[in-house]
Enzyme design. Structure first.
Site, PDB file in Angstrom:
ATOM      1  N   LYS A  67     120.212 -13.759 -25.931  1.00 32.32           N
ATOM      2  CA  LYS A  67     119.738 -12.745 -26.998  1.00 32.32           C
ATOM      3  C   LYS A  67     118.004 -12.715 -26.671  1.00 32.32           C
ATOM      4  O   LYS A  67     117.616 -13.904 -27.077  1.00 32.32           O
ATOM      5  CB  LYS A  67     119.919 -13.363 -28.203  1.00 32.32           C
ATOM      6  CG  LYS A  67     121.606 -13.193 -28.956  1.00 32.32           C
ATOM      7  CD  LYS A  67     121.765 -11.608 -29.062  1.00 32.32           C
ATOM      8  CE  LYS A  67     120.982 -11.275 -30.175  1.00 32.32           C
ATOM      9  NZ  LYS A  67     121.450 -11.633 -31.660  1.00 32.32           N
ATOM     10  N   HIS A  68     117.490 -11.731 -26.753  1.00 33.77           N
ATOM     11  CA  HIS A  68     115.991 -11.420 -26.725  1.00 33.77           C
ATOM     12  C   HIS A  68     115.556 -12.375 -25.689  1.00 33.77           C
ATOM     13  O   HIS A  68     114.627 -13.139 -25.880  1.00 33.77           O
ATOM     14  CB  HIS A  68     115.510 -11.569 -27.934  1.00 33.77           C
ATOM     15  CG  HIS A  68     116.110 -10.410 -28.903  1.00 33.77           C
ATOM     16  ND1 HIS A  68     115.632  -9.099 -28.885  1.00 33.77           N
ATOM     17  CD2 HIS A  68     116.828 -10.539 -29.974  1.00 33.77           C
ATOM     18  CE1 HIS A  68     116.227  -8.544 -29.714  1.00 33.77           C
ATOM     19  NE2 HIS A  68     116.945  -9.166 -30.374  1.00 33.77           N
ATOM     20  N   ASN A 231     107.286 -22.714 -25.595  1.00 41.23           N
ATOM     21  CA  ASN A 231     107.790 -23.876 -25.400  1.00 41.23           C
ATOM     22  C   ASN A 231     109.286 -23.963 -25.768  1.00 41.23           C
ATOM     23  O   ASN A 231     109.654 -23.183 -26.651  1.00 41.23           O
ATOM     24  CB  ASN A 231     107.023 -24.748 -26.302  1.00 41.23           C
ATOM     25  CG  ASN A 231     105.804 -25.121 -26.042  1.00 41.23           C
ATOM     26  OD1 ASN A 231     105.499 -25.194 -24.891  1.00 41.23           O
ATOM     27  ND2 ASN A 231     104.985 -25.418 -26.835  1.00 41.23           N
ATOM     28  N   HIS A 392     107.842 -17.377 -19.033  1.00 39.10           N
ATOM     29  CA  HIS A 392     107.445 -16.237 -19.862  1.00 39.10           C
ATOM     30  C   HIS A 392     107.759 -15.106 -19.118  1.00 39.10           C
ATOM     31  O   HIS A 392     107.891 -14.899 -17.982  1.00 39.10           O
ATOM     32  CB  HIS A 392     106.068 -16.541 -20.063  1.00 39.10           C
ATOM     33  CG  HIS A 392     105.533 -17.885 -20.855  1.00 39.10           C
ATOM     34  ND1 HIS A 392     105.947 -17.984 -22.272  1.00 39.10           N
ATOM     35  CD2 HIS A 392     105.038 -18.847 -20.199  1.00 39.10           C
ATOM     36  CE1 HIS A 392     105.496 -18.900 -22.483  1.00 39.10           C
ATOM     37  NE2 HIS A 392     105.054 -19.628 -21.725  1.00 39.10           N
TER      38      HIS A 392
END
Length: 392
Positions: A67-68, A231, A392
Site C-alpha cells: 500500500k502506497h 526510516n 526512498h
C-alpha cells in the site's frame, strides 16, 4: 511494447504519464486485465522485487501486500495452523497451496493497512491463491504467470476491471537507476545487496543462540525493509512480517508503530478475540475494523449500546488492558529487523513488550554498548549486519 500510457501520475492533475524502459528495450510486463495506474506500478514493481528476493533467500513461494509503496505484509509459503487460518479468514477454504498460504499470511499481518492492496506473487498464480484474492478488497496483482483457472477467477473481480499484470521473471534492469526530483536527475547503483544468513554471523550479545527459524524470520524482516520507505523496522514471526513501521522520522516511532501492529497480530490469536460473536453476514472490512477497534483503546466505539448490536450477536466483554498485557507476556520468539542502527536503548525496551527475542540491525551507533546492554538484560540475541537498507 516499448511504453505504456497511464491515465495520470500520482494525482489526477499530473499528466501526461507513462512507463517505459530508458534503454529502449521492451517493457518486461504485460497487462492481462484492467487498467493499472502510476501508483499501482510503483507498488507492483517494488513488491515484485521483494517477493523475488524472499524466494531466492528461502527457497519458498512468497507474497507481499503493498500500500502506497510500502509493504503492509510479506510472507513465505509455510503451512497455516488452525488458529492462523481462522484469523486470516480462510478456515472455510479447501486445501491451500503454498503460494496461497504466503498470500494469506501477507494479507493477514495487518488487514487494516492491506485494505485495497496491490499484491505481488513470486510464483505462477494458481486457483487456490486467486480464490483468496477474489474475496478481498484489492487493486491488483503482479506475478510471473497465471494458470487459466486463476486468470478466469481474477477477471471476475471489480466487474471485470481488476488489474492483472504479468512480469517476465528473467528481466534484469540496468545496474544504474535514475530518479527525477524538481527537474534534477539522481543516479545511483541499484541496491542488489544479497540478504541471507551470512549477514547474521556477527552476534554481539551475550546470548549467541539464533535458531534457524529465527534466522529465517530475520532475513524476511531485512528483505522486507529493503523495499520499505525509510526510516523503517519490521517485526517478523513464523515466516512472515507481523508489523511494519515505515516512513517515520524517528526510529523509536517506527518501533512503536510496528510494535502496535505486531501486538494486534498476537492479540488476534487470543481466544477472547478468536471467539467474538459476529452477526451473520457481516462484511469482511466491517469485521476487520471491529476487531481492530475492540483490541485498541477506543473499544467502546464497538461496545456502546446501539453500536454492538450492528456487529455482534451478543455484547462481548471488554478486553481489559490487564488481559491484553497478560496475553502478550506469553508471546515470545519474535524477530525484529531495522534498516539503520538503533541510536538509543528505548527501541529495545519497546521491542521487548512485543515478544522480541532476536534482532538484526546494522550497528555503528555511538551508543551501541547501551543497546547491547539492554538486549543482555532481557536475554535477547542481536546480530550486527553492518549494512544499511534505506529505501526512498
Amino acid at each position: 511494447m516499448k511504453d505504456l500510457e497511464l491515465k495520470y501520475g500520482c494525482n489526477p492533475n499530473q499528466k501526461p504519464s507513462r512507463i517505459y524502459v530508458s534503454d529502449g528495450r521492451d517493457l518486461p510486463i504485460r497487462v492481462l486485465n484492467g487498467r493499472p495506474g502510476y501508483i499501482n506500478f510503483m507498488d507492483a514493481l517494488n513488491g515484485w522485487q521483494l517477493v523475488r528476493d524472499l524466494t531466492r533467500a528461502t527457497g519458498l513461494p512468497a507474497a507481499a501486500s503493498f500500500k502506497h509503496v510500502s509493504p503492509a505484509g510479506a510472507a513465505v509459503g509455510l503451512p497455516l495452523s488452525d488458529v492462523l487460518k481462522k484469523i486470516y479468514f480462510v478456515d472455510d477454504m479447501e486445501e491451500l497451496s503454498p503460494l496461497a498460504c504466503a498470500y494469506a499470511r501477507a494479507r493477514g499481518a495487518d488487514r487494516m493497512s492491506s485494505f485495497g492492496d496491490f499484491i505481488s506473487l513470486s510464483d505462477v498464480c494458481d486457483a487456490s491463491t486467486a480464490k483468496i484474492i477474489k474475496r478481498e478488497v484489492s487493486d491488483g496483482v503482479i506475478a510471473p504467470g497465471y494458470t487459466d483457472e486463476a486468470l478466469a477467477i481474477l477477471k471476475e473481480k471489480k466487474k471485470g476491471g481488476y488489474t492483472v499484470i504479468e512480469i517476465d521473471p528473467e528481466y534484469v534492469p540496468e545496474p544504474l537507476e535514475h530518479k527525477d526530483v524538481f527537474g534534477i536527475t539522481f543516479e545511483q547503483g541499484r541496491n542488489e545487496l544479497k540478504i541471507d544468513n551470512d549477514l547474521l554471523a556477527n552476534v554481539v550479545t551475550a546470548n549467541k543462540d539464533i535458531p534457524e527459524n529465527a534466522k529465517r524470520d530475520l532475513v524476511i524482516s531485512l528483505i522486507t525493509l529493503k523495499y520499505t520507505q525509510s526510516n523503517s523496522v519490521c517485526y517478523a514471526k513464523d515466516g512472515q512480517a507481523i508489523g511494519v513501521g515505515a516512513g517515520q522520522q524517528s526510529r523509536v516511532h517506527c518501533v512503536r508503530l510496528a510494535g502496535q501492529k505486531a501486538d494486534n497480530w498476537l492479540l488476534r490469536q487470543c481466544p477472547k478475540v478468536l471467539n467474538l460473536p459476529f452477526i451473520d453476514g457481516i462484511k469482511r472490512p466491517d469485521r476487520d475494523n471491529a476487531i481492530d477497534v475492540y483490541i485498541g483503546d477506543e473499544y467502546m466505539d464497538v461496545l456502546a449500546d446501539g453500536a454492538w448490536q450492528k456487529i455482534f450477536k451478543e455484547k462481548p466483554e471488554v478486553f481489559t488492558a490487564e488481559e491484553k498485557r497478560a496475553w502478550l507476556d506469553t508471546q515470545t520468539g519474535v524477530s525484529l529487523g531495522s534498516d539503520a542502527f538503533f541510536p538509543f536503548s528505548d527501541n529495545i525496551e519497546r521491542a521487548k513488550k512485543s515478544g522480541v527475542l532476536y534482532i538484526a540491525e546494522p550497528g555503528g551507533s555511538v551508543r551501541d554498548d547501551a543497546v547491547i546492554e539492554c538486549c543482555d538484560k532481557y536475554g535477547m540475541a542481536m546480530a550486527f549486519t553492518g549494512i544499511r537498507l534505506f529505501h526512498h
